[in-house]
Design an enzyme around this catalytic site. Structure first.
Site, PDB file in Angstrom:
ATOM      1  N   LYS A   1      -5.293  -2.065  14.524  1.00  0.00           N
ATOM      2  CA  LYS A   1      -4.787  -1.120  15.514  1.00  0.00           C
ATOM      3  C   LYS A   1      -5.412  -1.428  16.874  1.00  0.00           C
ATOM      4  CE  LYS A   1      -2.596   1.661  12.531  1.00  0.00           C
ATOM      5  NZ  LYS A   1      -3.027   1.165  11.231  1.00  0.00           N
TER       6      LYS A   1
ATOM      7  N   GLU B   1       0.830  -1.212   0.000  1.00  0.00           N
ATOM      8  CA  GLU B   1       0.000   0.000   0.000  1.00  0.00           C
ATOM      9  C   GLU B   1       0.858   1.253   0.000  1.00  0.00           C
ATOM     10  OE1 GLU B   1      -1.291   1.844   3.483  1.00  0.00           O
ATOM     11  OE2 GLU B   1      -1.085   0.041   4.724  1.00  0.00           O
TER      12      GLU B   1
END
Length: 792
Positions: A197, A55
């Site tokens: 996360k 990415e």
């Protein structure tokens, strides 16, 4: 794992049809005005080599410039060192790119923080690409969702990243759920990340993924029994992973089954942060609670929530979250590459079992006298209609032998009819009127042709297929007056290297197709038995090999060169192939090897130089090879460093970019490096031997930046020579016709001067002049080079 009904039945399709009718897999998207796949990635996908998607939001919205460039280079190097091809995905000028060149990556990374650089998910892609047609050109980093979609359109199955988005705490009222989760539910790409996360709601994230039908597993990473789903910076989250995966082989088997069953959702493989970089869960829980409290107190929500919390976590952890972040991203990309490698092996085995040829592990064809169904070995394939023993090559040794790529290039320029609706771009899925030209190319061919045009005796060692393109290539070489005795014709199914470029009406590239795999099919034993045992290669003065060979074959060529005391030159070809100079780790050879004392000179551009340097750094070669330190120590570089003298000898801009410093660090492995700087000229960096006349020359004194300061006479180092050769004339607008073959022309003329007994620094200027000639012609190598013969 439960699968809801919506995951099994689409509205409007009967249960019988949705389950019993085989689903036709979606074809990879063809390059068009909105979507481009790089030549390297296309070639890798076509030949079934392992490809890993990467990415770019981490570069545009994560790390600042130039740290993001360093990280991008590192992650691509991690993929290459572990046997894969990186496909960095992002948007440049409103065009989705799958696979980016070093130049494109630097452009995107340097645009971080600018108003026209956006963070792009699935929903944003049509917006940024469509507005290009309205004259608004945006750059953008793709999120996990955006990267997955574009990777799938290109045909890439595996994606390595940092941390997944997820369900935010309090999502029952805010409905703040990452699009990454929905994308995993509908796009068959496997994501390797360190979970999500840890400030997100991990239990609800896993529940949502279950609802979406996403298979989730966590790598055991040496642990026994069931393991926790990781919490990004921490190895454990307190939440059990739905499944445990022992190793990359198991992961590849799961992916293989997923695609064989035509299950259209993705997979999430969680890879815990390396233990040495992990932050204890208890410490992170305290930091995260405080970061969330401050976000709530300031009313931060929506798309601003994650960046705010990440910044607070960095602050509250005293910066410890950043090295942990780097370590886990690198670990994830490495693991994703190994999984991709194992998947390629599985697919190759299935193709072989079904009687299909796998291009990734292409077996060399047997001797034509054997059955066409026979599988081959490590022994060389015989040339078509010949054997190694009856090859007839002139015994007169050439001054230079060049080993590498010979290719047939096709250029298809769109020539629209006056009645055509589109006057610029060719139409897809149909034929288009065009002007099609064919030429002979390939790096090694261009180098050999340039050297011959300025009067050197040259022989090209390459291979073609027993096909029309191969016969055309040999015929064209003969018409150019080049020797063809060492061109090996290999039987089918091996094919002559070809490059097909389709250009629009402005002659800008629309798409290209490359088939360059033929040299990779030739083993070192084939090289030795077919070419290097004949009298034809008796003691040439110079051997040049380009990086289109495998690492092992490059080693064979250079070892041969050293055995006959030839001057060995390495041409890196591209950032992707430059690292083939290294012997990468493998089960049989776990320790990476840099070919110390095999290569005398290399001619990288700045991007190839940086890739070589970063790969050596990644492989820890600067600290594991004792001879490296001996050479650097002998150079007598002052403790204050060389920044000031380097800035005088080259220029401050180059020094700020670290180009001469990188070259100096590589000198113990490659004692002379000519770094091509485009219109800015050429940078010569080399080790001087103890008896080099430059050490006592008044004229050369400004370029001798250090001298041996110890008593290590055995190492033979006398000093360090650094000199900038600026371009004599920068061509104006309209004077440059083609940049193809310019670097090859430079090296061909340089090598011709070296075999005439000239020093590198004495012939660089003429090689630059020759390169300028090729810039002004459509041919890869200008025929005007013949006018330079008298200068040598």
């Amino acid at each position: 794992m439960k699968f809801p009904q919506k995951a099994l039945i689409r509205p409007g399709i009967s249960l019988h049809k949705s389950i019993l009718s085989p689903k036709v897999p979606r074809r990879a998207l063809t390059n068009n005005g909105f979507f481009r796949v790089s030549d390297e990635v296309q070639e890798a996908l076509n030949s079934k080599r392992p490809v890993v998607a990467l990415e770019t939001t981490i570069y545009t919205h994560g790390f600042p410039y130039p740290e993001n460039v360093a990280l991008a280079s590192l992650l691509e190097s991690v993929v290459r060192v572990n046997g894969g091809v990186p496909a960095t995905i992002g948007i440049l000028d409103g065009v989705a790119r799958v696979g980016m060149s070093a130049e494109e990556l630097i452009r995107l990374a340097s645009s971080a923080g600018k108003e026209n650089t956006l963070k792009l998910s699935r929903r944003d892609l049509s917006y940024v690409c469509g507005l290009r047609l309205a004259g608004k050109e945006y750059n953008g980093g793709t999120t996990i969702a955006g990267t997955m979609l574009l990777a799938h359109l290109a045909g890439i199955k595996i994606f390595g990243t940092g941390g997944l988005g997820g369900v935010h705490r309090g999502a029952e009222s805010s409905m703040d759920i990452s699009a990454d989760l929905t994308e995993l539910g509908r796009t068959p790409v496997t994501v390797v990340s360190s979970g999500c996360k840890s400030f997100l709601d991990i239990p609800r994230t896993l529940e949502y993924l279950e609802t979406e039908g996403v298979g989730v597993g966590t790598f055991a990473d040496g642990r026994k029994g069931k393991v926790d789903f990781p919490a990004f910076w921490s190895r454990d989250s307190g939440v059990r992973s739905p499944t445990t995966i022992e190793n990359e082989i198991e992961a590849a088997a799961i992916i293989h089954a997923q695609h064989a069953l035509q299950i259209s959702s993705g997979l999430l493989f969680a890879n815990p942060v390396p233990a040495e970089a992990a932050i204890p869960k208890e410490t992170m829980d305290t930091i995260i609670e405080e970061a969330i409290r401050q976000a709530d107190a300031q009313g931060v929500s929506g798309k601003d929530n994650t960046p705010f919390i990440l910044a607070k976590i960095k602050e509250l952890s005293n910066g410890k979250s950043i090295p942990a972040n780097r370590a886990l991203i690198e670990s994830n990309v490495r693991r994703a590459t190994i999984v991709a490698r194992e998947l390629a092996i599985l697919e190759a085995k299935q193709a072989d079992a079904q009687g299909r040829t796998s291009a990734y592990l292409t077996p060399l064809p047997a001797n034509p006298s054997t059955s066409s169904e026979a599988r081959v070995h490590d022994t060389p394939p015989a040339a078509s209609r010949t054997t190694s023993s009856d090859i007839s090559i002139s015994e007169s040794p050439p001054d230079i032998i060049v080993a590498g790529a010979l290719a047939v290039d096709f250029s298809c320029d769109f020539a629209p009819l006056s009645s055509s609706q589109n006057q610029v771009d060719p139409s897809l899925h149909t034929s288009n009127p065009a002007v099609i030209s064919q030429s002979l190319g390939g790096v090694a061919h261009n180098i050999a042709k340039a050297a011959q045009l300025v009067g050197a005796s040259v022989r090209l060692y390459s291979a073609v297929g027993d096909d029309l393109s191969g016969r055309a290539a040999v015929s064209q070489m003969q018409s150019e007056g080049m020797q063809t005795e060492a061109i090996w014709t290999l039987p089918q199914p091996l094919r002559t290297a070809q490059y097909v470029a389709v250009n629009n009406a402005h002659k800008d590239l629309t798409m290209a197709m490359a088939d360059m795999s033929i040299l990779e099919s030739i083993t070192p034993s084939s090289i030795n038995e077919h070419w290097l045992t004949t009298p034809s290669t008796a003691k040439p003065k110079c051997l040049i090999a380009d990086a289109n060979w495998t690492s092992e074959s490059l080693q064979a060529w250079f070892q041969y060169g050293k055995s006959i005391n030839a001057f060995n030159i390495f041409e890196p070809v591209s950032t992707a192939k430059s690292t083939r100079l290294f012997s990468r780790p493998s089960p049989d050879n776990p320790t990476p090897i840099f070919p110390t004392n095999l290569v005398d000179l290399a001619t990288p551009n700045i991007y190839e130089l940086t890739t070589l340097h970063n790969t050596a750094l990644e492989l820890d070669l600067f600290s594991t090879f004792s001879s490296w330190f001996r050479v650097i120590d002998a150079l007598g570089i002052p403790s204050s460093g060389l920044r000031v003298p380097l800035a005088h000898t080259t220029n401050p801009e180059l020094v700020d970019a670290g180009i001469p410093q990188q070259a100096i660090k590589l000198l113990p492995f490659i004692p002379t490096i000519l770094t091509k700087l485009g219109s800015k000229g050429v940078l010569l960096t080399k080790l001087l031997k103890s008896d080099d006349p430059a050490l006592s020359s008044r004229e050369e004194a400004p370029y001798v930046l250090s001298r041996r300061s110890n008593n290590d006479n055995e190492i033979g180092v006398g000093g360090l020579y650094v000199r900038m050769f600026p371009t004599d004339k920068i061509l104006g607008e309209g004077e440059v016709v083609s940049v193809n073959g310019v670097g090859d022309t430079f090296l061909g003329v340089l090598s011709a001067g070296l075999v005439k007994g000239k020093k590198v620094e004495d012939v660089v200027g003429l090689a630059q002049r020759a390169a300028g000639m090729s810039l002004k012609t459509k041919d890869s190598v200008s025929g005007e080079l013949k006018t330079l013969i008298g200068y040598l």
